[in-house]
Design a protein around this motif. Structure first.
Motif, PDB file in Angstrom:
ATOM      1  N   GLN A  27       0.827  -1.208   0.000  1.00 18.63           N
ATOM      2  CA  GLN A  27       0.000   0.000   0.000  1.00 18.63           C
ATOM      3  C   GLN A  27       0.861   1.259   0.000  1.00 18.63           C
ATOM      4  OE1 GLN A  27      -2.566  -0.441   3.388  1.00 18.63           O
ATOM      5  NE2 GLN A  27      -3.720  -2.139   2.489  1.00 18.63           N
ATOM      6  N   LEU A  28       1.917   1.253   0.830  1.00 14.30           N
ATOM      7  CA  LEU A  28       2.789   2.430   0.903  1.00 14.30           C
ATOM      8  C   LEU A  28       3.526   2.658  -0.413  1.00 14.30           C
ATOM      9  CD1 LEU A  28       4.289   2.036   4.488  1.00 14.30           C
ATOM     10  CD2 LEU A  28       2.579   3.707   3.729  1.00 14.30           C
ATOM     11  N   GLU A  29       3.976   1.574  -1.029  1.00 15.70           N
ATOM     12  CA  GLU A  29       4.684   1.731  -2.297  1.00 15.70           C
ATOM     13  C   GLU A  29       3.792   2.388  -3.342  1.00 15.70           C
ATOM     14  OE1 GLU A  29       6.783  -0.920  -5.796  1.00 15.70           O
ATOM     15  OE2 GLU A  29       6.464  -1.846  -3.828  1.00 15.70           O
ATOM     16  N   GLN A  30       2.526   2.000  -3.383  1.00 11.81           N
ATOM     17  CA  GLN A  30       1.602   2.630  -4.326  1.00 11.81           C
ATOM     18  C   GLN A  30       1.411   4.104  -3.990  1.00 11.81           C
ATOM     19  OE1 GLN A  30       0.256   1.371  -7.210  1.00 11.81           O
ATOM     20  NE2 GLN A  30       1.755  -0.254  -6.725  1.00 11.81           N
ATOM     21  N   ARG A  31       1.306   4.420  -2.702  1.00 11.38           N
ATOM     22  CA  ARG A  31       1.130   5.803  -2.278  1.00 11.38           C
ATOM     23  C   ARG A  31       2.328   6.656  -2.663  1.00 11.38           C
ATOM     24  NH1 ARG A  31       0.313   6.621   4.001  1.00 11.38           N
ATOM     25  NH2 ARG A  31      -1.389   5.171   3.531  1.00 11.38           N
ATOM     26  N   TRP A  32       3.514   6.042  -2.654  1.00 13.06           N
ATOM     27  CA  TRP A  32       4.745   6.795  -2.882  1.00 13.06           C
ATOM     28  C   TRP A  32       5.273   6.661  -4.306  1.00 13.06           C
ATOM     29  CZ3 TRP A  32       7.081   4.246   2.086  1.00 13.06           C
ATOM     30  CH2 TRP A  32       6.508   4.854   3.223  1.00 13.06           C
ATOM     31  N   ARG A  33       4.443   6.274  -5.233  1.00 12.88           N
ATOM     32  CA  ARG A  33       4.920   6.059  -6.605  1.00 12.88           C
ATOM     33  C   ARG A  33       5.559   7.317  -7.189  1.00 12.88           C
ATOM     34  NH1 ARG A  33       3.672   1.561  -9.364  1.00 12.88           N
ATOM     35  NH2 ARG A  33       3.967   2.634 -11.353  1.00 12.88           N
ATOM     36  N   GLN A  34       5.069   8.489  -6.800  1.00 10.54           N
ATOM     37  CA  GLN A  34       5.607   9.740  -7.326  1.00 10.54           C
ATOM     38  C   GLN A  34       6.611  10.382  -6.369  1.00 10.54           C
ATOM     39  OE1 GLN A  34       4.817  10.440 -10.458  1.00 10.54           O
ATOM     40  NE2 GLN A  34       3.515   8.605 -10.381  1.00 10.54           N
TER      41      GLN A  34
END
Length: 254
Positions: free
Chosen positions: A193-200
């Protein structure tokens, strides 16, 4: 546009943890040039002084020659202070972790250990810019001590801090709790979930621990995540290099 970055950080680096890390490091090296930041403990649990392990020190010398970074990670990496006197401190020092070495130290005690660690780095001619407290736990005395020392940065789980003023630089990080199967499963869900949130995000840190390497599930996760972030175009670098680049960009913008 500046390419987003990736910081691969190995915690608790010491002679007895090398057996955990070795297969993973060899797999990372096979991917190409991926600089690693190694968080080195001078005397892990008071029975693994680097002075007594010349072969391990030579291995770290070779990592530096590859372009890796060595950072100071506590001194003993164990909490040997008096028993906690209140419920919050008891929880932090006995439930959350038993290794929060710098959680309750006075300024004088923190200075003693930090100076001993810095002296060890100087003895082996290892460049030193960063200090990371075990479990990212620092007392106010530790913070005061760090303001007096020739170090460039410290960090917690989601930020880097420039020293001596503790100015904050966002640097979100993924980290697992891998001591049991249910913790590993929950860690993967949260990390995905965090990786998706931090994609940018301009930078993502991967904070690995020896226990992660002892389980195929977590070890595979870290290697696959590293590969994926590299394939997405993130540029791998050490913490010190990345932070120096932020300073250069800040100066150009001023």
């Amino acid at each position: 546009m500046n390419a987003p970055s990736l910081l691969l950080v190995l915690h608790d680096v010491a002679p007895p943890t090398w057996v955990d890390y070795q297969p993973f490091v060899e797999a990372v090296d096979a991917l190409g040039t991926v600089p690693i930041t190694w968080l080195v403990v001078p005397d892990f649990h008071k029975c693994n002084a680097l002075q007594a392990h010349p072969e391990f020190r030579h291995r770290l010398d070779k990592r530096l020659a590859r372009g890796d970074e060595l950072a100071l990670h506590g001194y003993f990496h164990c909490d040997d202070g008096p028993m906690a006197s209140n419920p919050r401190d008891w929880f932090m020092r006995r439930i959350y972790t038993h290794e929060g070495e710098f959680y309750s130290l006075s300024r004088e005690a923190a200075l003693t250990r930090l100076r001993a660690g810095i002296e060890m780095f100087h003895r082996y001619q290892w460049p030193l810019q960063g200090f990371v407290a075990p479990a990212w736990l620092m007392s106010e005395g530790t913070r005061q001590a760090l303001r007096q020392l020739p170090l460039a940065y410290t960090s917690d789980a989601q930020h880097l801090y420039r020293l001596p003023d503790f100015s904050t630089v966002d640097a979100p990080g993924l980290v697992w709790s891998a001591r049991s199967a249910w913790r590993r499963g929950l860690s993967k869900l949260v990390s995905d979930q965090l990786e998706q949130r931090w994609r940018q995000a301009p930078v993502i840190r991967l904070g690995l621990h020896p226990v992660d390497m002892r389980h195929e599930f977590s070890r595979t996760y870290w290697l696959n995540t590293l590969r994926r972030l590299l394939d997405e175009g993130r540029v791998p670098m050490t913490k010190a290099h990345w932070l120096a680049l932020q300073g250069d960009r800040r100066d150009r913008a001023a």
